[in-house]
Design an enzyme around this catalytic site. Structure first.
Site, PDB file in Angstrom:
ATOM      1  N   LYS A   1       4.441  -9.491   0.961  1.00 56.79           N
ATOM      2  CA  LYS A   1       4.198  -8.051   1.105  1.00 56.79           C
ATOM      3  C   LYS A   1       3.146  -7.855   2.187  1.00 56.79           C
ATOM      4  CE  LYS A   1       2.650  -4.172  -1.746  1.00 56.79           C
ATOM      5  NZ  LYS A   1       2.227  -3.823  -3.109  1.00 56.79           N
ATOM      6  N   GLU A  46      -0.026  -6.541   4.132  1.00 62.05           N
ATOM      7  CA  GLU A  46      -1.316  -6.056   3.656  1.00 62.05           C
ATOM      8  C   GLU A  46      -1.362  -4.543   3.802  1.00 62.05           C
ATOM      9  OE1 GLU A  46      -4.930  -7.850   5.035  1.00 62.05           O
ATOM     10  OE2 GLU A  46      -3.929  -9.794   5.266  1.00 62.05           O
ATOM     11  N   HIS A  47      -2.097  -3.902   2.943  1.00 62.52           N
ATOM     12  CA  HIS A  47      -2.321  -2.458   2.961  1.00 62.52           C
ATOM     13  C   HIS A  47      -1.066  -1.655   2.631  1.00 62.52           C
ATOM     14  CE1 HIS A  47      -6.098  -3.657   4.665  1.00 62.52           C
ATOM     15  NE2 HIS A  47      -5.510  -4.119   5.730  1.00 62.52           N
ATOM     16  N   CYS A  48      -0.024  -2.294   2.109  1.00 64.94           N
ATOM     17  CA  CYS A  48       1.158  -1.568   1.653  1.00 64.94           C
ATOM     18  C   CYS A  48       0.993  -1.249   0.179  1.00 64.94           C
ATOM     19  CB  CYS A  48       2.431  -2.385   1.835  1.00 64.94           C
ATOM     20  SG  CYS A  48       3.168  -2.207   3.453  1.00 64.94           S
ATOM     21  N   LEU A  49       1.326  -0.052  -0.196  1.00 67.32           N
ATOM     22  CA  LEU A  49       1.236   0.348  -1.601  1.00 67.32           C
ATOM     23  C   LEU A  49       2.417  -0.173  -2.378  1.00 67.32           C
ATOM     24  CD1 LEU A  49       0.094   4.020  -1.039  1.00 67.32           C
ATOM     25  CD2 LEU A  49      -1.326   2.052  -1.529  1.00 67.32           C
TER      26      LEU A  49
END
Length: 107
Positions: free
Chosen positions: A102, A104-107
């Site tokens: 995933k 980084e910084h993805c919700l």
């Protein structure tokens, strides 16, 4: 045929081991999002994997757009193009289908 049932994934559906990825798994992951992979999808998947191989990280939205623009041209390097192919969270979806972690910084 390789089945997702036998592949270890995290709580968000990302593969725990990149070595488990293959085109059959990618197609199964895409179908979970109602995406039928075509040539345009595979091009973006390959670019995301190349980005990961180069930078050891999955590209977030802005980085993916910039990278695709640089590698495939302005028409394909836009958030609208990527969203048409992969939906509203294109970078996250591309990374998941491509067998990458995933971003980084993805919700």
């Amino acid at each position: 045929m390789t089945s997702l049932l036998h592949i270890l994934r995290d709580e968000d559906g990302f593969l725990c081991h990149r070595a488990d990825w293959n085109t059959e798994i990618a197609q199964q992951l895409a179908l979970q999002d109602n995406i039928q992979l075509g040539d345009a999808h595979w091009e973006i998947i390959a670019l995301a994997q190349r980005y990961f191989d180069t930078y050891a990280a999955s590209p977030g939205s802005k980085l993916l757009v910039r990278y695709v623009r640089h590698e495939a041209g302005t028409e394909k390097g836009s958030s609208m193009y990527l969203m048409r192919l992969f939906g509203g969270q294109a970078a996250k979806t591309v990374s998941r289908i491509a067998g990458l972690p995933k971003p980084e910084h993805c919700l």
